[in-house]
Design a protein around this motif. Structure first.
Motif, PDB file in Angstrom:
ATOM      1  N   PRO A 176       0.831  -1.208   0.000  1.00 13.81           N
ATOM      2  CA  PRO A 176       0.000   0.000   0.000  1.00 13.81           C
ATOM      3  C   PRO A 176       0.869   1.264   0.000  1.00 13.81           C
ATOM      4  O   PRO A 176       1.996   1.263   0.519  1.00 13.81           O
ATOM      5  N   TYR A 177       0.336   2.310  -0.587  1.00 20.22           N
ATOM      6  CA  TYR A 177       0.885   3.644  -0.363  1.00 20.22           C
ATOM      7  C   TYR A 177       0.205   4.193   0.888  1.00 20.22           C
ATOM      8  O   TYR A 177      -1.024   4.135   1.005  1.00 20.22           O
TER       9      TYR A 177
ATOM     10  N   ASP B  49      -9.192  -7.134   4.261  1.00 19.62           N
ATOM     11  CA  ASP B  49      -8.596  -5.986   4.946  1.00 19.62           C
ATOM     12  C   ASP B  49      -7.104  -6.248   5.156  1.00 19.62           C
ATOM     13  O   ASP B  49      -6.712  -7.292   5.696  1.00 19.62           O
ATOM     14  N   LEU B  50      -6.293  -5.298   4.732  1.00 18.27           N
ATOM     15  CA  LEU B  50      -4.855  -5.381   4.947  1.00 18.27           C
ATOM     16  C   LEU B  50      -4.441  -4.269   5.911  1.00 18.27           C
ATOM     17  O   LEU B  50      -4.586  -3.080   5.596  1.00 18.27           O
ATOM     18  N   ALA B  51      -3.944  -4.663   7.082  1.00 14.97           N
ATOM     19  CA  ALA B  51      -3.427  -3.681   8.034  1.00 14.97           C
ATOM     20  C   ALA B  51      -1.948  -3.466   7.749  1.00 14.97           C
ATOM     21  O   ALA B  51      -1.225  -4.416   7.410  1.00 14.97           O
ATOM     22  N   TYR B  52      -1.499  -2.237   7.889  1.00 16.55           N
ATOM     23  CA  TYR B  52      -0.104  -1.934   7.582  1.00 16.55           C
ATOM     24  C   TYR B  52       0.415  -0.840   8.504  1.00 16.55           C
ATOM     25  O   TYR B  52      -0.343  -0.073   9.111  1.00 16.55           O
ATOM     26  N   ASP B  53       1.742  -0.782   8.613  1.00 19.06           N
ATOM     27  CA  ASP B  53       2.420   0.262   9.380  1.00 19.06           C
ATOM     28  C   ASP B  53       3.366   0.994   8.436  1.00 19.06           C
ATOM     29  O   ASP B  53       4.009   0.378   7.564  1.00 19.06           O
ATOM     30  N   CYS B  54       3.461   2.330   8.595  1.00 25.41           N
ATOM     31  CA  CYS B  54       4.341   3.151   7.760  1.00 25.41           C
ATOM     32  C   CYS B  54       5.557   3.579   8.579  1.00 25.41           C
ATOM     33  O   CYS B  54       5.421   4.201   9.633  1.00 25.41           O
ATOM     34  N   SER B  55       6.737   3.279   8.078  1.00 24.55           N
ATOM     35  CA  SER B  55       7.962   3.624   8.797  1.00 24.55           C
ATOM     36  C   SER B  55       8.356   5.089   8.620  1.00 24.55           C
ATOM     37  O   SER B  55       9.179   5.603   9.373  1.00 24.55           O
TER      38      SER B  55
ATOM     39  N   THR C 266      -6.324  -0.954   4.775  1.00 21.17           N
ATOM     40  CA  THR C 266      -6.885  -0.723   3.445  1.00 21.17           C
ATOM     41  C   THR C 266      -7.589  -1.999   3.000  1.00 21.17           C
ATOM     42  O   THR C 266      -7.109  -3.103   3.262  1.00 21.17           O
ATOM     43  N   ASN C 267      -8.717  -1.831   2.347  1.00 19.07           N
ATOM     44  CA  ASN C 267      -9.474  -2.988   1.878  1.00 19.07           C
ATOM     45  C   ASN C 267      -9.145  -3.222   0.407  1.00 19.07           C
ATOM     46  O   ASN C 267      -9.361  -2.344  -0.439  1.00 19.07           O
TER      47      ASN C 267
ATOM     48  N   HIS D  39      -8.352   1.340  -3.299  1.00 18.87           N
ATOM     49  CA  HIS D  39      -7.287   1.103  -4.275  1.00 18.87           C
ATOM     50  C   HIS D  39      -6.142   2.057  -3.964  1.00 18.87           C
ATOM     51  O   HIS D  39      -5.988   3.106  -4.590  1.00 18.87           O
ATOM     52  N   GLU D  40      -5.321   1.632  -2.989  1.00 18.42           N
ATOM     53  CA  GLU D  40      -4.323   2.532  -2.429  1.00 18.42           C
ATOM     54  C   GLU D  40      -2.901   1.989  -2.542  1.00 18.42           C
ATOM     55  O   GLU D  40      -2.022   2.387  -1.789  1.00 18.42           O
ATOM     56  N   GLY D  41      -2.653   1.121  -3.479  1.00 19.54           N
ATOM     57  CA  GLY D  41      -1.308   0.581  -3.613  1.00 19.54           C
ATOM     58  C   GLY D  41      -1.179  -0.227  -4.881  1.00 19.54           C
ATOM     59  O   GLY D  41      -2.013  -0.145  -5.781  1.00 19.54           O
ATOM     60  N   LYS D  42      -0.122  -1.020  -4.968  1.00 22.46           N
ATOM     61  CA  LYS D  42       0.122  -1.795  -6.188  1.00 22.46           C
ATOM     62  C   LYS D  42       0.836  -3.097  -5.850  1.00 22.46           C
ATOM     63  O   LYS D  42       1.431  -3.248  -4.771  1.00 22.46           O
TER      64      LYS D  42
END
Length: 546
Positions: free
Chosen positions: A188-189, A209-215, A223-224, A229-232
């Motif tokens: 995801p972005y 649902d994909l949970a993510y952490d941003c460093s 994001t679902n 549609h927030e990534g690639k």
């Protein structure tokens, strides 16, 4: 075909088109695909990606086969680094999509568009028609939703393929499994900072649902994959996904991509095992380098682009450089003195093609000169040798009207300057930008009185014979050529059309050096008859003390 009768010539384009047809599904349009990331100027090495696919698609179109040249812009790729000359503050955008990075030059909507547009213009001049696809638009519109979900559901299979091709051995305990998100195939972005510096924290198969952490910014989000549609997909999965989605029948790759374990070889396995589509026909193509640069424009001193090359090369000639060689063959495009020889070779090949001869070289000329869609590409109605135009440009300080007048006098009749285009402008640009100052021809502004005062009796005789033979009317090339080469003959009591003796040949070298010294303050320069015609009888007389 009768015994001993040869069929039409075939080349690498013919063979690649045959291969694409064999991979295509019966009754469907053939898709030949190229791709590029608009992360910077698309240089002449990258241009091979576009032209290789173009020539194959064009060959199929010539046969009447329904075909498209699909070009995919990887503008949803991450911005990786700030190049030299760009405000260092742009480092804040590293990790964001190229389409989301502002244009530091403030002339386009984004970084990606800044580098797309000049290439589009160059490709149009080159006769390349293609169907363009933006990965940013595709991903953000959810076009690839089903393909993303398929890749995620097969992530264990994907990891097994990737692990087999890694150059470093993967410890069995560290290899990703269905429960291990370390190598999740979708990235995801970040919703907060827009960067791809995210790692998957958890994934729910049922809800997607994909949970993510941003460093980068510390944000944690969800994001679902079905509705948002927030990534690639990561690159090694994105490429084969695209082949399957677009039903790509042919796509070449640079030799770096074609090595064992590369994204290309991995993709060939994934497109079949995960996306259940046949791999496209392909081959690897070699590196294209450059030489002889003195100044580049759009690439600001970096690797030359198609736009740079088209400033000095006619579009068919630039196309010819790529189509005449096997794609695996590496080569350099030389912007120095080699340009003159290149034009001579192209003109000679044009005369061979016009004679009706048919071989692989003539076939390359045909492919370079015209396309199935655009027809014949623009060339000068009156073909003047490039060496003549560049020489005349040098001694006239680039005056188009003067060049036109002189060209007529050296045997290339035409009605207007427009009939010399586009070659005239390219010769003028090459002479100005690519000929080193030390190699430029600078006509003397006044006679060299000291040298004229020290002439030997033989040199005085040579100049006297030349000036008396020139007359005062406008000069024509043939009689001036005969006179310039004939003066040493006359001085030894021979006729103008007599065969030169060894003594005459030696005298000619000394006479030519004398003329160059007195006219352009150098030991050599443009062809002397052309130079004299360009300067005109009156100016030659003034500089030679006549």
């Amino acid at each position: 075909m009768a015994r001993g009768q040869q069929g039409p010539p075939t080349d690498w384009v013919t063979r690649a088109a045959d291969d694409a047809l064999r991979h295509a599904r019966e009754g469907e349009q053939v898709t030949c695909s190229s791709g590029a990331s608009p992360s910077g100027p698309v240089h002449l090495g990258n241009l091979r990606e576009f032209l290789t696919v173009h020539f194959v698609a064009d060959e199929l179109a010539r046969r009447g086969v329904p075909v498209r040249h699909l070009h995919v812009w990887d503008d949803y790729d991450r911005f990786r680094k700030v190049p030299a000359g760009v405000d260092p503050s742009w480092a804040d955008h590293i990790g964001r999509p190229l389409s989301a990075v502002p244009d530091p030059w403030e002339c386009h909507p984004s970084w990606a568009e800044h580098f797309k547009e000049p290439l589009r213009d160059a490709l149009h001049e080159l006769g390349v028609d293609m169907e363009e696809v933006s990965q940013t638009e595709r991903y953000r519109a959810g076009v690839y939703r089903d393909q993303i979900l398929r890749a995620v559901s097969h992530r264990d299979d994907i990891e097994q393929v990737l692990a087999r091709h890694r150059t470093k051995e993967v410890d069995a305990d560290s290899a990703a499994t269905v429960d291990d998100l370390a190598r999740f195939p979708f990235k995801p972005y970040c919703r907060q900072c827009g960067r791809d510096t995210t790692t998957a924290a958890s994934y729910d198969e049922e809800s997607t649902d994909l949970a993510y952490d941003c460093s980068s910014c510390g944000f944690s989000g969800v994001t679902n994959l079905t509705t948002q549609h927030e990534g690639k997909l990561v690159w090694k999965v994105d490429w084969p996904m695209r082949w399957a989605f677009e039903h790509v029948d042919f796509e070449p790759a640079g030799m770096d991509h074609a090595t064992p374990g590369s994204s290309f070889t991995v993709g060939h396995e994934l497109v079949e095992s995960v996306f259940e589509m046949p791999r496209p026909a392909w081959f690897g193509y070699g590196f294209v380098g450059f030489a002889g640069m003195q100044k580049m424009s759009s690439s600001a001193g970096g690797a030359p682009t198609a736009s740079d090359a088209l400033e000095v090369l006619e579009a068919p000639i630039l196309r010819w450089l790529y189509v005449r060689r096997n794609p695996r063959q590496t080569f350099d495009i030389d912007f120095g003195p080699e340009v003159v020889r290149l034009y001579d070779e192209w003109d000679a090949l044009g005369r061979k093609a016009a004679s009706g001869k048919r071989d692989v070289a003539v076939l390359a000329h045909e492919r370079a000169s015209a396309t199935a869609m655009a027809g014949q590409l623009p060339t000068s109605p009156v073909t003047v040798p490039f060496r003549v135009l560049s020489s005349v440009t040098d001694v006239t300080a680039g005056s188009a009207d003067q060049i036109s007048r002189i060209v007529s006098h050296v045997g290339h009749a035409h009605d207007s300057v427009a009939e010399l285009e586009p070659r005239l402008t390219k010769a003028m640009r090459w002479t100005t930008d690519y000929v080193p100052p030390a190699d430029r021809t600078t006509v003397r502004s006044a006679p060299d009185t000291a040298r004229l005062a020290s002439l030997s009796p033989q040199e005085q005789e040579w100049l006297s014979l030349l000036l008396s033979g020139l007359g005062s009317d406008e000069l024509d090339l043939d009689p001036v050529t005969s006179l310039v080469y004939g003066v040493p003959k006359l001085a030894r009591g021979l006729d103008l059309d007599a065969a030169p003796t060894d003594e005459v040949k030696s005298d000619q070298k000394e006479f030519f050096r004398l003329l160059y010294n007195l006219l352009v303050d150098a030991d050599r320069g443009p062809r002397l008859p052309t130079l004299i015609v360009a300067l005109g009888a009156e100016r030659v007389r003034s500089l030679l003390g006549g």
